[in-house]
Each structure stands twice: as C-alpha cells, then as structure tokens.
Design a protein around this motif. Structure first.
Motif, mmCIF file in Angstrom:
data_model
loop_
_atom_site.group_PDB
_atom_site.id
_atom_site.type_symbol
_atom_site.label_atom_id
_atom_site.label_comp_id
_atom_site.label_asym_id
_atom_site.label_seq_id
_atom_site.Cartn_x
_atom_site.Cartn_y
_atom_site.Cartn_z
ATOM 1 N N PHE A 53 9.280 32.004 57.650
ATOM 2 C CA PHE A 53 9.359 30.587 57.335
ATOM 3 C C PHE A 53 9.185 30.383 55.846
ATOM 4 N N GLY A 54 9.681 29.281 55.326
ATOM 5 C CA GLY A 54 9.492 28.951 53.925
ATOM 6 C C GLY A 54 10.800 29.005 53.172
ATOM 7 N N ASP A 55 10.698 29.320 51.890
ATOM 8 C CA ASP A 55 11.862 29.392 51.015
ATOM 9 C C ASP A 55 12.811 30.486 51.489
ATOM 10 N N SER A 56 14.056 30.131 51.753
ATOM 11 C CA SER A 56 14.995 31.092 52.340
ATOM 12 C C SER A 56 15.278 32.276 51.419
ATOM 13 N N ARG A 57 15.304 32.065 50.106
ATOM 14 C CA ARG A 57 15.523 33.195 49.194
ATOM 15 C C ARG A 57 14.346 34.159 49.251
ATOM 16 N N GLN A 58 13.147 33.621 49.299
ATOM 17 C CA GLN A 58 11.973 34.487 49.384
ATOM 18 C C GLN A 58 11.910 35.153 50.746
ATOM 19 N N ASP A 59 12.253 34.423 51.803
ATOM 20 C CA ASP A 59 12.269 35.020 53.134
ATOM 21 C C ASP A 59 13.216 36.208 53.169
ATOM 22 N N SER A 60 14.378 36.074 52.551
ATOM 23 C CA SER A 60 15.356 37.146 52.520
ATOM 24 C C SER A 60 14.800 38.357 51.774
ATOM 25 N N ALA A 61 14.156 38.117 50.655
ATOM 26 C CA ALA A 61 13.548 39.211 49.882
ATOM 27 C C ALA A 61 12.432 39.874 50.685
#
Length: 74
Positions: free
Chosen positions: A39-47
């Motif tokens: 959950f949260g920022d999708s770019r950070q989730d992807s990383a």
C-alpha cells in the motif's frame, strides 16, 4: 557475523519458497501460493516489491553459503 548469518538463514528458511516475482499488486512466489499486497505510493511499492522479490529465500541462502565458504578460506 555468524550470529547474523544464522538469523538470516533461519528467516529465509521460514519464508515461502521462491523464487519470488514482483507484480503490480505485490510479490508472489513461482507457485503463486503467496502474495503480499503493498500500500502507499505506487512507485515506492514497485521498488519495494522488486527489492523483496530479488532477495527471495533461495538468493539469501546462496549468499550466506558463499559468505561462509569465503570465511572458511580465510
């Protein structure tokens, strides 16, 4: 260092077997028996998903074995 490696090995052995893969909604193992939804920022989730999938149990166990082999040579 041995205690740290023992702890990392124990954690890796308790986890769902890999290899793991990062997907749009989290991390999944090859058998698709485990998914972690992030959950949260999708770019950070992807990383984060990429990081977790990269350091799956087989990878960690291989790295520990290599470290112990090198330590034994010293």
């Amino acid at each position: 260092m041995s205690d740290d490696l023992d702890r990392l090995k124990w954690v890796a052995e308790q986890a769902t077997a890999g290899p793991w893969f990062a997907e749009d909604h989290g991390v999944m193992n090859a058998a698709r028996s485990y998914t972690m939804v992030l959950f949260g920022d999708s770019r950070q989730d992807s990383a984060d998903a990429g990081y977790i999938a990269t350091f799956d149990p087989p990878t960690v166990l291989d790295l520990i074995a290599r470290i112990r082999e090198l330590e034994a040579r010293l």
